[in-house]
Design an enzyme around this catalytic site. Sequence first.
Site, PDB file in Angstrom:
ATOM      1  N   THR A  98       0.874  -1.173   0.000  1.00  0.00           N
ATOM      2  CA  THR A  98       0.000   0.000   0.000  1.00  0.00           C
ATOM      3  C   THR A  98       0.911   1.222   0.000  1.00  0.00           C
ATOM      4  O   THR A  98       1.589   1.504   0.991  1.00  0.00           O
ATOM      5  CB  THR A  98      -0.904   0.027   1.245  1.00  0.00           C
ATOM      6  OG1 THR A  98      -1.674  -1.174   1.272  1.00  0.00           O
ATOM      7  CG2 THR A  98      -1.853   1.225   1.197  1.00  0.00           C
ATOM      8  N   LYS A 173      -7.426   1.788  -3.338  1.00  0.00           N
ATOM      9  CA  LYS A 173      -7.116   1.365  -1.958  1.00  0.00           C
ATOM     10  C   LYS A 173      -7.307   2.541  -0.986  1.00  0.00           C
ATOM     11  O   LYS A 173      -7.756   2.363   0.149  1.00  0.00           O
ATOM     12  CB  LYS A 173      -5.673   0.837  -1.901  1.00  0.00           C
ATOM     13  CG  LYS A 173      -5.147   0.534  -0.524  1.00  0.00           C
ATOM     14  CD  LYS A 173      -5.659  -0.764   0.070  1.00  0.00           C
ATOM     15  CE  LYS A 173      -5.141  -0.949   1.490  1.00  0.00           C
ATOM     16  NZ  LYS A 173      -5.505  -2.210   2.098  1.00  0.00           N
ATOM     17  N   LYS A 241      -0.030   5.270   8.277  1.00  0.00           N
ATOM     18  CA  LYS A 241       0.744   5.413   7.033  1.00  0.00           C
ATOM     19  C   LYS A 241      -0.235   5.574   5.865  1.00  0.00           C
ATOM     20  O   LYS A 241      -0.105   6.475   5.039  1.00  0.00           O
ATOM     21  CB  LYS A 241       1.629   4.172   6.858  1.00  0.00           C
ATOM     22  CG  LYS A 241       2.519   4.174   5.641  1.00  0.00           C
ATOM     23  CD  LYS A 241       2.108   3.223   4.530  1.00  0.00           C
ATOM     24  CE  LYS A 241       1.882   1.798   4.898  1.00  0.00           C
ATOM     25  NZ  LYS A 241       1.414   0.964   3.787  1.00  0.00           N
TER      26      LYS A 241
HETATM   27  N1  LIG Z   1      -1.121  -6.613   7.418  1.00  0.00           N
HETATM   28  C1  LIG Z   1      -2.277  -6.327   6.828  1.00  0.00           C
HETATM   29  O1  LIG Z   1      -3.364  -6.671   7.320  1.00  0.00           O
HETATM   30  C2  LIG Z   1      -2.283  -5.586   5.496  1.00  0.00           C
HETATM   31  C3  LIG Z   1      -3.475  -5.551   4.761  1.00  0.00           C
HETATM   32  C4  LIG Z   1      -3.488  -4.886   3.542  1.00  0.00           C
HETATM   33  C5  LIG Z   1      -2.343  -4.247   3.090  1.00  0.00           C
HETATM   34  N2  LIG Z   1      -1.199  -4.277   3.833  1.00  0.00           N
HETATM   35  C6  LIG Z   1      -0.006  -3.574   3.311  1.00  0.00           C
HETATM   36  O2  LIG Z   1       0.899  -4.546   2.803  1.00  0.00           O
HETATM   37  C7  LIG Z   1       2.250  -4.110   3.020  1.00  0.00           C
HETATM   38  C8  LIG Z   1       2.999  -5.149   3.843  1.00  0.00           C
HETATM   39  O3  LIG Z   1       2.306  -5.323   5.070  1.00  0.00           O
HETATM   40  P1  LIG Z   1       2.716  -6.473   6.106  1.00  0.00           P
HETATM   41  O4  LIG Z   1       1.637  -6.504   7.118  1.00  0.00           O
HETATM   42  O5  LIG Z   1       3.078  -7.725   5.385  1.00  0.00           O
HETATM   43  O6  LIG Z   1       4.015  -5.810   6.750  1.00  0.00           O
HETATM   44  P2  LIG Z   1       5.172  -6.496   7.607  1.00  0.00           P
HETATM   45  O7  LIG Z   1       4.718  -7.772   8.225  1.00  0.00           O
HETATM   46  O8  LIG Z   1       5.739  -5.435   8.479  1.00  0.00           O
HETATM   47  O9  LIG Z   1       6.263  -6.876   6.486  1.00  0.00           O
HETATM   48  C9  LIG Z   1       6.939  -5.909   5.752  1.00  0.00           C
HETATM   49  C10 LIG Z   1       7.891  -6.624   4.811  1.00  0.00           C
HETATM   50  O10 LIG Z   1       8.603  -5.641   4.049  1.00  0.00           O
HETATM   51  C11 LIG Z   1      10.006  -5.833   4.230  1.00  0.00           C
HETATM   52  N3  LIG Z   1      10.660  -4.514   4.165  1.00  0.00           N
HETATM   53  C12 LIG Z   1      10.265  -3.372   4.775  1.00  0.00           C
HETATM   54  N4  LIG Z   1      11.110  -2.371   4.468  1.00  0.00           N
HETATM   55  C13 LIG Z   1      12.044  -2.895   3.646  1.00  0.00           C
HETATM   56  C14 LIG Z   1      13.178  -2.367   2.991  1.00  0.00           C
HETATM   57  N5  LIG Z   1      13.506  -1.061   3.107  1.00  0.00           N
HETATM   58  N6  LIG Z   1      13.905  -3.186   2.230  1.00  0.00           N
HETATM   59  C15 LIG Z   1      13.586  -4.488   2.105  1.00  0.00           C
HETATM   60  N7  LIG Z   1      12.529  -5.060   2.696  1.00  0.00           N
HETATM   61  C16 LIG Z   1      11.759  -4.271   3.464  1.00  0.00           C
HETATM   62  C17 LIG Z   1      10.139  -6.487   5.593  1.00  0.00           C
HETATM   63  O11 LIG Z   1      11.376  -7.153   5.699  1.00  0.00           O
HETATM   64  P3  LIG Z   1      11.923  -7.627   7.154  1.00  0.00           P
HETATM   65  O12 LIG Z   1      11.320  -8.974   7.392  1.00  0.00           O
HETATM   66  O13 LIG Z   1      13.390  -7.656   7.009  1.00  0.00           O
HETATM   67  O14 LIG Z   1      11.464  -6.586   8.163  1.00  0.00           O
HETATM   68  C18 LIG Z   1       8.943  -7.445   5.535  1.00  0.00           C
HETATM   69  O15 LIG Z   1       9.225  -8.569   4.733  1.00  0.00           O
HETATM   70  C19 LIG Z   1       2.150  -2.728   3.704  1.00  0.00           C
HETATM   71  O16 LIG Z   1       2.228  -1.722   2.725  1.00  0.00           O
HETATM   72  C20 LIG Z   1       0.763  -2.764   4.335  1.00  0.00           C
HETATM   73  O17 LIG Z   1       0.220  -1.460   4.492  1.00  0.00           O
HETATM   74  C21 LIG Z   1      -1.146  -4.935   5.022  1.00  0.00           C
END
Ligand SMILES: NC(=O)c1ccc[n+]([C@@H]2O[C@H](COP(=O)([O-])OP(=O)(O)OC[C@H]3O[C@@H](n4cnc5c(N)ncnc54)[C@H](OP(=O)(O)O)[C@@H]3O)[C@@H](O)[C@H]2O)c1
Length: 289
Positions: A98, A173, A241
């Site tokens: 997102t 979104k 965010k």
């Molecule tokens: N969680 C939800 O319910 C949900 C629903 C809809 C949309 N989203 C969106 O989907 C996206 C991911 O969400 P998530 O919940 O999966 O987040 P998350 O669990 O915090 O995972 C984030 C991922 O991105 C990687 N990452 C972050 N910064 C990075 C960088 N600078 N370089 C390389 N890798 C990086 C992290 O690596 P590390 O493992 O090394 O930290 C991790 O694999 C976000 O944009 C969020 O807003 C989330």
Amino acid sequence: MAKVAFIGLGVMGFPMAGHLKVKGGHDVTVYNRTASKAAAWAEKFGGTAAPTPAEAARDADFVFTCVGNDDDLRSVTSGKGGVLETMKSGAILIDNTTASADVARELYAAAKEKGVGFIDAPVSGGQAGAENGVLTVMCGADQADYDMAKPVIDSFARMVGLMGAPGAGQLTKMINQICIAGLVQGLAEGIHFGKRAGLDIEKVIEVISKGAAGSWQMENRHKTMNEGKYDFGFAIDWMRKDLGIVLDEARSNGAKLPVTALVDQFYGDVQAMGGNRWDTSSLLARLEK
Ligand SMILES: NC(=O)c1ccc[n+]([C@@H]2O[C@H](COP(=O)([O-])OP(=O)(O)OC[C@H]3O[C@@H](n4cnc5c(N)ncnc54)[C@H](OP(=O)(O)O)[C@@H]3O)[C@@H](O)[C@H]2O)c1
């Protein structure tokens, strides 16, 4: 079967990449900044882990990214060692982060210079939707790229739609998040009022959820809200965010979002209560403080 790379194995990416391998039957190579997660993924699903995004993307037909925000996305795509260094002409980059519509348009242009397609494809449906492979995916893309990528995206989705040109997926979104913000505040106020009035909240919701006030949030969150449990989904840090992206976009397109802006401030209050990782329904905790 396609050759697929997946960058970012967080709460969402880990199971999404798994569905591409198991349900889609694709040949999947993953990259994760914290290498132990990539190793765990490869062990669980039998795919391959690469040491950099560029290495994961080499020779891939489709490259997926699902990281945190705009800057994270730039660093794994157009940054040093990013996927655009190695992606082959004719391949398609699909971003499930997102992020802003601006970064989507920027990456579309950067990809195009290399003969690579780009689709902004943010998702809705949360952790459960990702784990069960039933996400909603909102795409902004050229039609031809979308047509090629849709059957692959289907591996982790229940609903995939092309909303318009690059950036339109992220704009859709944003609408999703605007609708959720006001709705959750309304639900929190309703439950708060009901408790003060001495009513049985379970009974109240059982009845009113079948009428005009019913919603997904009401059906799925009222019980845990009533019990003061807030670890059932999307974290407030992520929501803030997203609302920041929404409010920036509204400043440039002139949309008036008074309730969304207010609820963003309310989420700030919940963060100040220590609720950064609580889910979005914790607006009720702020009222009960
Ligand atoms: N969680 C939800 O319910 C949900 C629903 C809809 C949309 N989203 C969106 O989907 C996206 C991911 O969400 P998530 O919940 O999966 O987040 P998350 O669990 O915090 O995972 C984030 C991922 O991105 C990687 N990452 C972050 N910064 C990075 C960088 N600078 N370089 C390389 N890798 C990086 C992290 O690596 P590390 O493992 O090394 O930290 C991790 O694999 C976000 O944009 C969020 O807003 C989330």
